[in-house]
Design a protein around this motif. Structure first.
Motif, PDB file in Angstrom:
ATOM      1  N   TYR A  74       0.828  -1.201   0.000  1.00 50.66           N
ATOM      2  CA  TYR A  74       0.000   0.000   0.000  1.00 50.66           C
ATOM      3  C   TYR A  74       0.871   1.262   0.000  1.00 50.66           C
ATOM      4  CZ  TYR A  74      -2.679   3.847   1.843  1.00 50.66           C
ATOM      5  OH  TYR A  74      -3.214   5.086   2.029  1.00 50.66           O
ATOM      6  N   LEU A  75       1.871   1.282   0.909  1.00 52.84           N
ATOM      7  CA  LEU A  75       2.721   2.474   0.996  1.00 52.84           C
ATOM      8  C   LEU A  75       3.463   2.691  -0.311  1.00 52.84           C
ATOM      9  CD1 LEU A  75       4.166   2.090   4.591  1.00 52.84           C
ATOM     10  CD2 LEU A  75       2.488   3.741   3.782  1.00 52.84           C
ATOM     11  N   VAL A 133       0.923   4.093  -2.948  1.00 58.32           N
ATOM     12  CA  VAL A 133       0.423   5.462  -2.802  1.00 58.32           C
ATOM     13  C   VAL A 133       1.538   6.493  -2.846  1.00 58.32           C
ATOM     14  CG1 VAL A 133      -1.746   4.934  -1.669  1.00 58.32           C
ATOM     15  CG2 VAL A 133       0.292   5.350  -0.293  1.00 58.32           C
ATOM     16  N   VAL A 134       2.755   6.086  -2.507  1.00 60.90           N
ATOM     17  CA  VAL A 134       3.844   7.041  -2.630  1.00 60.90           C
ATOM     18  C   VAL A 134       4.125   7.296  -4.113  1.00 60.90           C
ATOM     19  CG1 VAL A 134       6.334   7.302  -2.322  1.00 60.90           C
ATOM     20  CG2 VAL A 134       4.906   6.658  -0.399  1.00 60.90           C
ATOM     21  N   TRP A 135       3.938   6.244  -4.894  1.00 54.21           N
ATOM     22  CA  TRP A 135       4.147   6.368  -6.336  1.00 54.21           C
ATOM     23  C   TRP A 135       2.945   7.038  -7.003  1.00 54.21           C
ATOM     24  CZ3 TRP A 135       1.795   2.307  -9.688  1.00 54.21           C
ATOM     25  CH2 TRP A 135       2.046   2.542 -11.055  1.00 54.21           C
ATOM     26  N   PRO A 172      -0.275   8.890  -5.496  1.00 49.18           N
ATOM     27  CA  PRO A 172      -0.964   9.289  -4.250  1.00 49.18           C
ATOM     28  C   PRO A 172      -2.481   9.085  -4.284  1.00 49.18           C
ATOM     29  CG  PRO A 172       0.585  10.976  -4.943  1.00 49.18           C
ATOM     30  CD  PRO A 172       0.517   9.985  -6.056  1.00 49.18           C
ATOM     31  N   GLY A 223      -3.971   6.381  -5.402  1.00 51.33           N
ATOM     32  CA  GLY A 223      -4.292   4.963  -5.534  1.00 51.33           C
ATOM     33  C   GLY A 223      -4.131   4.518  -6.977  1.00 51.33           C
ATOM     34  N   ARG A 263       3.134  13.677   0.684  1.00 46.30           N
ATOM     35  CA  ARG A 263       2.504  13.931  -0.611  1.00 46.30           C
ATOM     36  C   ARG A 263       1.040  13.509  -0.572  1.00 46.30           C
ATOM     37  NH1 ARG A 263       5.089  10.477  -4.649  1.00 46.30           N
ATOM     38  NH2 ARG A 263       3.878  11.625  -6.172  1.00 46.30           N
ATOM     39  N   LEU A 264       0.691  12.682   0.423  1.00 45.39           N
ATOM     40  CA  LEU A 264      -0.672  12.147   0.489  1.00 45.39           C
ATOM     41  C   LEU A 264      -1.573  13.132   1.222  1.00 45.39           C
ATOM     42  CD1 LEU A 264       0.323   8.563   1.588  1.00 45.39           C
ATOM     43  CD2 LEU A 264      -0.037   9.424  -0.715  1.00 45.39           C
TER      44      LEU A 264
END
Lengths: 287, 335
Positions: free
Chosen positions: A272-273, A276-278, A280, A282, B107-108
């Motif tokens: 998941y991390l 979403v880091v790649w 944001p 989803g 960034r989220l």
């Protein structure tokens, strides 16, 4: 480790993935409608499992027979929770919304412990049990049933929100509450319906899980955490994407579990991390 | 002017009352409750710097708490390092970890950030459960030392812990008050209100969000080290759980997010309340205490979403504006 074990695990991961997807679909639907994360989603699932369990213990109904009842009951629960709690905090800050559903989760979990004790319970000898062999791969019959039924329910949900008038009204409300209201859609009714359907999804999942999973007051917490990850992985509010994300979660869980069983959820959360880091928003989400 | 003088007088009176408390309440239990209040007020204040002022809703602050608890304990057990120095080491490590978390995760936005912090918390807890050199799931029992200030252990009475907890909370409170009035404090609030607008006005978002999480992590780790020395036993289940992260956040929310007094107010209400429900309804395995606790959380969220500070603020205005808009602080979490 042989290839056979890997394939075997992948199949079981895929099957669980469909169930995760259905649980997450309910969460995603609710979020898409009103941007509220239901932190009591796991407890809804727990109640569905207990309802099915008691139908079997007291009424001698097989979990598959009790499934429609559990679904209807959860639909009702969703509507009641919306009317009683959620409709009052639609305009409240995000933290108040988080804690309204979180408090509900604590309440429901403790109420279950109060009423039914923390014991682990299991339905003995349901209709679907044992395992069957498909092309040399063993599959648990309850798991296979659960996966197929979850997939069918998911298809039904997809058909409902994309092909029926009510479903389209639901989508319109999710896209623009005010415009939908101006078009004559009763948004209040749509919100209640969204909560009802969102909870009904775990009503189905719960009844299916009872065939091969223990029932206890805390059972929802693991499934709920996986559901949050699944929803965010697919993109909040994107119901079809939760199917892909759910399967991904199921597969990663078993693959990491093969290599290091204690860290299987670390694999899921790490995935998941990384995603979403790649991206944001989803995998399939939009801002 | 009169209002200001009144507030100063009230503050001094509260300070004196807190200093005199152990002299009046000599039994261990009432002192224990106050120590817990200070600890949770401190943790909630630390959360408040990041979640309340800067608007980044963290549901994983237990990570920093656990780092503080484990660092000071491990250094004590391995090298006999005084927990006071271990506390500083834990704060430093927590700051490093916070930057490693914040750098990618800031960034989220909104719910994505909150769920990322939950995910990190779960990962860290699982790692600690399986880290045998640090006790694994069994945890660490701290060695019993002669009771001195340097050893940070007091066995016969709770009053030294009381004054240490009060002192630590007072420090964090004073630092928060300073931050609130400083340039970074205004930047934090600007980021919370509208990150895009703040950025367009030249506020470097990443740098100030990282500063907020660094402060939050350092103070939370401070609380973790104190907890370890107070209880003398830690395990992943007690210092890293999601429920602790949520409780920290809840104390701040109950009191009022983004306000200086909110966390203390929240702790003053919530800790005795949870103790009372536990004492009167708990202990039977029936979980009645938790039922009441859960129902109360729902009621507060529904009827007082701005927290108790919002309620007091409203009463303070003489109830002239019963439908006063929510304090901007309560809308945290949009940026």
């Amino acid at each position: 480790m042989t290839a056979e074990i890997v394939v075997q695990s992948l199949v079981s991961g895929l099957l669980m993935g469909f169930v995760y997807a259905l649980i997450a679909a309910g969460l995603s639907l609710i979020f898409g409608l009103m941007e509220i994360v239901n932190f009591a989603h796991g407890e809804f699932l727990m109640l569905a499992m207990f309802a099915t369990f008691w139908a079997w213990t007291l009424g001698h109904l097989d979990p598959l027979v009790a499934l429609p009842g559990s679904t209807a009951l959860l639909f009702l629960l969703g509507v009641v929770v919306y009317k009683g709690v959620i409709s009052r905090i639609l305009a409240a800050p995000m933290l108040a919304q988080v804690f309204a559903t979180f408090g509900l989760a604590v309440f429901l979990r403790s109420a279950a412990q109060f009423l039914w004790t923390p014991d682990f319970r299991l339905v003995q000898n349901p209709w679907v049990s044992g395992r069957l062999s498909l092309f040399g791969i063993f599959v648990g019959t309850p798991q296979l049933t659960a996966a197929l039924a979850a997939l069918a329910a998911f298809g039904l949900l997809y058909w409902f929100i994309t092909r029926t008038e009510t479903g389209l009204a639901l989508q319109a409300t999710a896209q623009d509450r005010q415009a939908a209201a101006l078009m004559g859609i009763d948004t209040e009714r749509m919100f209640a319906l969204g909560w009802g359907i969102g909870a009904a999804c775990v009503g189905v999942s719960g009844a299916l899980l009872v065939n091969f999973f223990y029932v206890f007051p805390d059972v929802g917490s693991v499934f709920a955490l996986l559901a949050y990850v699944t929803v965010a992985l697919g993109g909040f509010g994107n119901v079809p994407a939760t199917l892909a994300a759910g399967v991904l979660v199921g597969l990663v869980e078993v693959l990491v579990g093969l290599w290091a069983p204690a860290f299987k959820y670390v694999g899921v959360f790490g995935l998941y991390l990384a995603v979403v880091v790649w991206r944001p928003q989803g995998l399939f989400g939009k801002f | 002017m009169r209002a200001r003088r009144l507030r100063v007088a009230l503050g001094v009176a509260l300070g004196l009352a807190l200093l005199a408390y152990p002299a009046v309440f000599t039994r261990p239990y009432p002192r224990d409750i106050m120590i817990k209040i200070f600890l949770y007020a401190l943790l909630a204040q630390a959360w408040n710097l990041l979640g309340g002022y800067c608007g980044q809703i963290s549901l994983g602050n237990a990570v920093f708490f656990g780092i503080g608890a484990y660092t000071s304990s491990a250094l004590l057990m391995r090298w006999e390092l005084s927990p006071w120095l271990g506390m500083l080491a834990g704060m430093g490590l927590a700051v490093l970890v916070s930057q490693a978390i914040g750098f990618p995760c800031f960034r989220l936005r909104g719910h994505y950030f909150a769920i990322a912090t939950i995910a990190i918390g779960e990962i860290v807890q699982t790692i600690m459960i399986n880290w045998d050199a640090l006790g694994g799931a069994r945890g660490l029992s701290l060695p019993i030392k002669p009771e001195t200030f340097v050893n940070f252990q007091f066995h016969r009475a709770k009053w030294p812990y009381y004054y240490i907890a009060l002192g630590l909370f007072a420090c964090v409170f004073a630092l928060t008050a300073l931050v609130e009035r400083s340039r970074p404090g205004y930047y934090f609030r600007a980021i919370r209100e509208d990150a895009d607008a703040a950025s367009s006005l030249g506020i470097p978002l990443a740098r100030y969000k990282l500063a907020a999480i660094a402060l939050s992590a350092a103070f939370t780790a401070l609380g973790g080290s104190f907890y370890a020395q107070y209880v003398l036993f830690i395990d992943p289940e007690s210092v890293f759980p999601l429920s602790l992260s949520i409780l920290i956040c809840l104390v701040a929310v109950l009191g009022g997010v983004g306000t200086l007094w909110g966390p203390f107010l929240g702790a003053v209400i919530l800790i005795p309340l949870s103790e009372a429900t536990r004492v009167y309804f708990g202990g039977t395995g029936k979980a009645v205490d938790l039922m009441i606790y859960g129902a109360l959380i729902v009621l507060v969220a529904v009827f007082q979403p701005a927290g108790l500070a919002g309620l007091l603020g409203r009463l303070g205005r003489g109830g002239r504006r019963p439908s006063a808009p929510l304090p901007a602080a309560a809308r945290a979490g949009t940026g």
